[in-house]
Structure formats: structure tokens, C-alpha cells
Design a protein around this motif. Sequence first.
Motif, PDB file in Angstrom:
ATOM      1  N   UNK A  18       0.823  -1.214   0.000  1.00 21.95           N
ATOM      2  CA  UNK A  18       0.000   0.000   0.000  1.00 21.95           C
ATOM      3  C   UNK A  18       0.857   1.264   0.000  1.00 21.95           C
ATOM      4  N   UNK A  19       1.886   1.324   0.813  1.00 18.94           N
ATOM      5  CA  UNK A  19       2.714   2.533   0.894  1.00 18.94           C
ATOM      6  C   UNK A  19       3.393   2.835  -0.449  1.00 18.94           C
ATOM      7  N   UNK A  20       3.982   1.811  -1.041  1.00 20.59           N
ATOM      8  CA  UNK A  20       4.647   1.999  -2.331  1.00 20.59           C
ATOM      9  C   UNK A  20       3.635   2.358  -3.409  1.00 20.59           C
ATOM     10  N   UNK A  21       2.497   1.677  -3.406  1.00 20.40           N
ATOM     11  CA  UNK A  21       1.459   1.951  -4.406  1.00 20.40           C
ATOM     12  C   UNK A  21       0.976   3.395  -4.303  1.00 20.40           C
ATOM     13  N   UNK A  22       0.843   3.891  -3.103  1.00 19.75           N
ATOM     14  CA  UNK A  22       0.411   5.275  -2.908  1.00 19.75           C
ATOM     15  C   UNK A  22       1.488   6.243  -3.397  1.00 19.75           C
ATOM     16  N   UNK A  23       2.722   5.976  -3.089  1.00 19.40           N
ATOM     17  CA  UNK A  23       3.834   6.833  -3.494  1.00 19.40           C
ATOM     18  C   UNK A  23       3.989   6.888  -5.020  1.00 19.40           C
ATOM     19  N   UNK A  24       3.645   5.829  -5.707  1.00 17.91           N
ATOM     20  CA  UNK A  24       3.814   5.790  -7.170  1.00 17.91           C
ATOM     21  C   UNK A  24       2.932   6.800  -7.907  1.00 17.91           C
ATOM     22  N   UNK A  25       1.932   7.360  -7.223  1.00 18.92           N
ATOM     23  CA  UNK A  25       1.141   8.418  -7.866  1.00 18.92           C
ATOM     24  C   UNK A  25       2.015   9.634  -8.159  1.00 18.92           C
ATOM     25  N   UNK A  26       2.952   9.939  -7.268  1.00 17.95           N
ATOM     26  CA  UNK A  26       3.851  11.076  -7.505  1.00 17.95           C
ATOM     27  C   UNK A  26       4.761  10.809  -8.703  1.00 17.95           C
ATOM     28  N   UNK A  27       5.237   9.582  -8.822  1.00 19.46           N
ATOM     29  CA  UNK A  27       6.070   9.218  -9.977  1.00 19.46           C
ATOM     30  C   UNK A  27       5.261   9.286 -11.269  1.00 19.46           C
ATOM     31  N   UNK A  28       4.026   8.794 -11.218  1.00 18.04           N
ATOM     32  CA  UNK A  28       3.166   8.846 -12.411  1.00 18.04           C
ATOM     33  C   UNK A  28       2.928  10.294 -12.818  1.00 18.04           C
ATOM     34  N   UNK A  29       2.733  11.157 -11.847  1.00 15.10           N
ATOM     35  CA  UNK A  29       2.531  12.575 -12.140  1.00 15.10           C
ATOM     36  C   UNK A  29       3.735  13.166 -12.873  1.00 15.10           C
ATOM     37  N   UNK A  30       4.929  12.805 -12.431  1.00 15.11           N
ATOM     38  CA  UNK A  30       6.146  13.321 -13.069  1.00 15.11           C
ATOM     39  C   UNK A  30       6.287  12.822 -14.511  1.00 15.11           C
ATOM     40  N   UNK A  31       5.748  11.652 -14.805  1.00 10.89           N
ATOM     41  CA  UNK A  31       5.904  11.051 -16.125  1.00 10.89           C
ATOM     42  C   UNK A  31       4.782  11.420 -17.103  1.00 10.89           C
TER      43      UNK A  31
END
Length: 158
Positions: free
Chosen positions: A123-136
Motif C-alpha cells: 500500500x505505501x509503495x502503491x500510494x507513493x507511485x502516484x507522484x512518480x506517475x505525475x512526473x511522467x
Amino acid sequence: MTKFHSYSVAIAWTGNLGEGTANYRAYSRNHEIQSQDKPIIYGSSDPSFRGDPTRYNPEELLLASISACHMLWYLHLCASAKIVVMDYVDRPVGVMEETNNGSGRFTEVTLKPRVAIANSANIETATRLHEEAHKMCFIANSVNFPIRHSAETVAVDN
């Protein structure tokens, strides 16, 4: 090496009610959006601007583009991180400011994805990946207003 991609659509105004644009109320805002061998998207303006409420307006399509781009990058990043996404639903909200002269601009968009993953340990990593998706996200990188994220991640452990 930089790659360039080109996109093309056809927009056809279908709102001539017989007088063309003789005056502001003489025409419909209806139009059709097409791209090679794909279904037609029936568009109009927002009902606030004399549009057809049963058709998509440009503002809704902008929200959909931002949301879809974010989702596609997010799914890619989750797959690469071995996080199994089982479900993804977003209900984005955009705020547009209209000026006195009738012009306007979006001032912000908030994505509200609700994501179900297969393992609660991620869950923690999955939530954090939204920031990475935003950057991409290509679309997020192309607009001049903030895009916020209010994501909810739940696990459907087996």
C-alpha cells in the motif's frame, strides 16, 4: 535521443441550424471529434455556454485526458514494481475561473483515484507511485496549472 510523436484528429462543427452564426443564439455548439477508425466523440460546449448537456465538453475532455494519462503511467509503474492493481477508478475535479471578458482558464485539477491492489504490504509503495506517475504524465507536463492527487489505496488480499 528525443523522439517526436504526432497526433491528429478531425473536428467537425455540426451545429448550423440554418442561419450559421448569424447571431450568438442562432447556432448550436455541437461538434464531432473523430480519429481514424475510432468511434465519434460527440461534443458541445458546457451548458453554461449554450452547450448540449448530453455531449462531452472540452473541459470534461481535458479532465479525462489528465486522468487517463496519469492512470496509464501509474499502471505501468505498478507493473514494473510488481504491484498488482486489481481495480482503478478516478473521479477528477477541475476548477476553471471565468474572467469578466468571457475568457477563462483552469486553475487546478485534483485527481481522486481509488486503487485496489492485491497485497496490503504494497500500500505505501502503491500510494507513493502516484507522484512518480505525475512526473511522467505527458499531459500533466503540458499544462500550466497544478494537478493534485487525493488517492485512496485499498488491498484485496487473497
